[in-house]
Motif scaffolding. Structure first.
Motif, PDB file in Angstrom:
ATOM      1  N   VAL A   1       0.650   5.424   0.498  1.00  0.00           N
ATOM      2  CA  VAL A   1      -0.230   6.472   1.009  1.00  0.00           C
ATOM      3  C   VAL A   1       0.407   7.838   0.788  1.00  0.00           C
ATOM      4  CG1 VAL A   1      -1.231   7.446   3.105  1.00  0.00           C
ATOM      5  CG2 VAL A   1      -1.365   4.997   2.689  1.00  0.00           C
ATOM      6  N   ASP A   2      -0.333   8.703   0.124  1.00  0.00           N
ATOM      7  CA  ASP A   2       0.057  10.088  -0.133  1.00  0.00           C
ATOM      8  C   ASP A   2      -0.700  10.950   0.866  1.00  0.00           C
ATOM      9  OD1 ASP A   2       0.009  12.771  -1.172  1.00  0.00           O
ATOM     10  OD2 ASP A   2       0.391  12.006  -3.184  1.00  0.00           O
TER      11      ASP A   2
ATOM     12  N   GLN B   1      -2.716   6.050  -2.688  1.00  0.00           N
ATOM     13  CA  GLN B   1      -4.032   6.461  -2.236  1.00  0.00           C
ATOM     14  C   GLN B   1      -3.877   7.748  -1.438  1.00  0.00           C
ATOM     15  OE1 GLN B   1      -6.297   3.080  -0.434  1.00  0.00           O
ATOM     16  NE2 GLN B   1      -4.334   2.051  -0.704  1.00  0.00           N
ATOM     17  N   HIS B   2      -4.770   8.674  -1.671  1.00  0.00           N
ATOM     18  CA  HIS B   2      -4.730   9.908  -0.883  1.00  0.00           C
ATOM     19  C   HIS B   2      -5.426   9.642   0.446  1.00  0.00           C
ATOM     20  CE1 HIS B   2      -6.157  13.960   0.375  1.00  0.00           C
ATOM     21  NE2 HIS B   2      -4.864  14.155   0.210  1.00  0.00           N
ATOM     22  N   VAL B   3      -4.713   9.911   1.531  1.00  0.00           N
ATOM     23  CA  VAL B   3      -5.269   9.724   2.873  1.00  0.00           C
ATOM     24  C   VAL B   3      -5.013  11.005   3.664  1.00  0.00           C
ATOM     25  CG1 VAL B   3      -5.151   8.390   5.018  1.00  0.00           C
ATOM     26  CG2 VAL B   3      -4.900   7.221   2.811  1.00  0.00           C
TER      27      VAL B   3
ATOM     28  N   HIS C   1       0.793  12.111  -8.508  1.00  0.00           N
ATOM     29  CA  HIS C   1       1.114  11.259  -7.370  1.00  0.00           C
ATOM     30  C   HIS C   1       1.839  10.009  -7.860  1.00  0.00           C
ATOM     31  CE1 HIS C   1      -2.972  10.142  -8.679  1.00  0.00           C
ATOM     32  NE2 HIS C   1      -2.524   8.895  -8.504  1.00  0.00           N
TER      33      HIS C   1
ATOM     34  N   SER D   1     -10.105  10.792   5.996  1.00  0.00           N
ATOM     35  CA  SER D   1     -10.206   9.471   5.367  1.00  0.00           C
ATOM     36  C   SER D   1      -9.324   8.412   6.019  1.00  0.00           C
ATOM     37  CB  SER D   1      -9.865   9.570   3.877  1.00  0.00           C
ATOM     38  OG  SER D   1      -8.526  10.007   3.699  1.00  0.00           O
TER      39      SER D   1
ATOM     40  N   PHE E   1      -9.450   4.248   5.630  1.00  0.00           N
ATOM     41  CA  PHE E   1      -8.298   3.555   5.064  1.00  0.00           C
ATOM     42  C   PHE E   1      -7.827   2.453   6.010  1.00  0.00           C
ATOM     43  CE2 PHE E   1      -3.704   2.983   5.042  1.00  0.00           C
ATOM     44  CZ  PHE E   1      -3.534   2.469   3.763  1.00  0.00           C
TER      45      PHE E   1
ATOM     46  N   ALA F   1      -7.633  -1.530   5.033  1.00  0.00           N
ATOM     47  CA  ALA F   1      -6.270  -1.912   4.649  1.00  0.00           C
ATOM     48  C   ALA F   1      -5.871  -3.251   5.267  1.00  0.00           C
ATOM     49  CB  ALA F   1      -5.286  -0.830   5.079  1.00  0.00           C
TER      50      ALA F   1
ATOM     51  N   TYR G   1      -2.304  15.972  -4.694  1.00  0.00           N
ATOM     52  CA  TYR G   1      -2.500  14.572  -5.070  1.00  0.00           C
ATOM     53  C   TYR G   1      -3.184  14.471  -6.429  1.00  0.00           C
ATOM     54  CZ  TYR G   1      -4.383   9.856  -5.164  1.00  0.00           C
ATOM     55  OH  TYR G   1      -4.717   8.568  -5.547  1.00  0.00           O
TER      56      TYR G   1
ATOM     57  N   ARG H   1      -0.488   4.156  -8.084  1.00  0.00           N
ATOM     58  CA  ARG H   1      -1.185   3.318  -7.101  1.00  0.00           C
ATOM     59  C   ARG H   1      -1.323   3.950  -5.727  1.00  0.00           C
ATOM     60  NH1 ARG H   1       0.274  -0.850  -5.137  1.00  0.00           N
ATOM     61  NH2 ARG H   1       2.519  -0.763  -5.334  1.00  0.00           N
TER      62      ARG H   1
ATOM     63  N   SER I   1       0.858  -1.187   0.000  1.00  0.00           N
ATOM     64  CA  SER I   1       0.000   0.000   0.000  1.00  0.00           C
ATOM     65  C   SER I   1       0.893   1.234   0.000  1.00  0.00           C
ATOM     66  CB  SER I   1      -0.889   0.021   1.243  1.00  0.00           C
ATOM     67  OG  SER I   1      -1.785  -1.049   1.232  1.00  0.00           O
TER      68      SER I   1
END
Length: 103
Positions: free
Chosen positions: A24-25, A41-43, A36, A47, A51, A55, A32, A39, A22
């Protein structure tokens, strides 16, 4: 308390290419949406709980921010949420983007 590891971009390449990892951005949503790491994911604060709930905490997690400083705090947060293997990307998105342009 679980710990995280700082990882250099050169060492993180295999992780970033692994579909089981995983990414995470944690930058702002506008940054984002502009660009980015594939793959990722904006967190963000709103959020993060969702996540974490969905996850796989047994899979590696790479966290990045603009330059890699704030991602250390986020990586520690995720490690404390039970993620087994957490990395903070040194140099962050900016370094990744610079090196991606020269490939």
């Amino acid at each position: 308390m679980t710990d995280f590891k700082r990882i250099a971009l050169a060492d993180a390449r295999a992780l970033l290419d692994d579909p089981q990892v995983s990414i995470v951005d944690i930058r702002d949503a506008r940054s984002y949406s502009t660009a980015h790491i594939p793959r990722a994911q904006h967190v963000d604060g709103s959020s993060a709980a969702a996540f974490i709930d969905r996850a796989d905490r047994e899979q590696p997690l790479v966290v990045y921010y603009y330059h890699g400083h704030s991602s250390q705090s986020a990586a520690a947060f995720f490690a404390n949420q039970g993620f087994r293997e957490v990395y903070s990307l040194d140099g962050g998105f900016e370094l990744w983007q610079q090196q991606a342009q020269h490939r």
